[in-house]
Scaffold this active site. Sequence first.
Site, mmCIF file in Angstrom:
data_model
loop_
_atom_site.group_PDB
_atom_site.id
_atom_site.type_symbol
_atom_site.label_atom_id
_atom_site.label_comp_id
_atom_site.label_asym_id
_atom_site.label_seq_id
_atom_site.Cartn_x
_atom_site.Cartn_y
_atom_site.Cartn_z
ATOM 1 N N HIS A 122 0.825 -1.211 0.000
ATOM 2 C CA HIS A 122 0.000 0.000 0.000
ATOM 3 C C HIS A 122 0.856 1.256 0.000
ATOM 4 C CE1 HIS A 122 0.760 0.671 4.296
ATOM 5 N NE2 HIS A 122 0.278 -0.530 4.597
ATOM 6 N N CYS A 139 2.641 -4.814 6.687
ATOM 7 C CA CYS A 139 2.465 -4.610 5.250
ATOM 8 C C CYS A 139 3.748 -4.098 4.604
ATOM 9 C CB CYS A 139 1.335 -3.609 5.007
ATOM 10 S SG CYS A 139 -0.280 -4.197 5.537
#
Length: 164
Positions: A122, A139
């Site tokens: 992301h 992430c």
Amino acid sequence: MQITRLLLIFVVAFGLSACASKFKTYDGPEVTRIYVLKGERRMLLMNNDKTLKDYRIGLGFAPVGDKKFEGDGRTPEGDYFIDRRNPESRYHLSIGLSYPAPADIAEAHALGVSPGGDIFIHGRGKFYQKGRDDWTAGCIAVKDEEMEDIYAMVRDGTPITVLP
């Protein structure tokens, strides 16, 4: 009346261009695999053996080692694939990894813990912790502008290998 109509057309056109700006198109070579090199903080988008793009990345706030359980702050290591995308991500745009794989689930259950989930590549969005390279909950993070390119280039089903 004419001025109101022109103003309305301008506002709609400006609004549509602003909404569409984060969604790019890509017509180059297919991304056939993604490699994440955690130790080097790099992510490579590959077309077979050719590197198409090379990005500097941020990882989980505990970057060393494989993810073992939910909340450990580690980025998982292993072979996965891109299985979903989120155009409304609070981190600008995001594409999801197929974590946890069956082996990850079995390992976590043997430890009596949850493996967690929702591992994504992301952007930074407004939640980016400035001054820290490794700030996510596990992430893989890139700049928002880079995420726009990645979102356009990478298709669901693309294999991703995350290496230590």
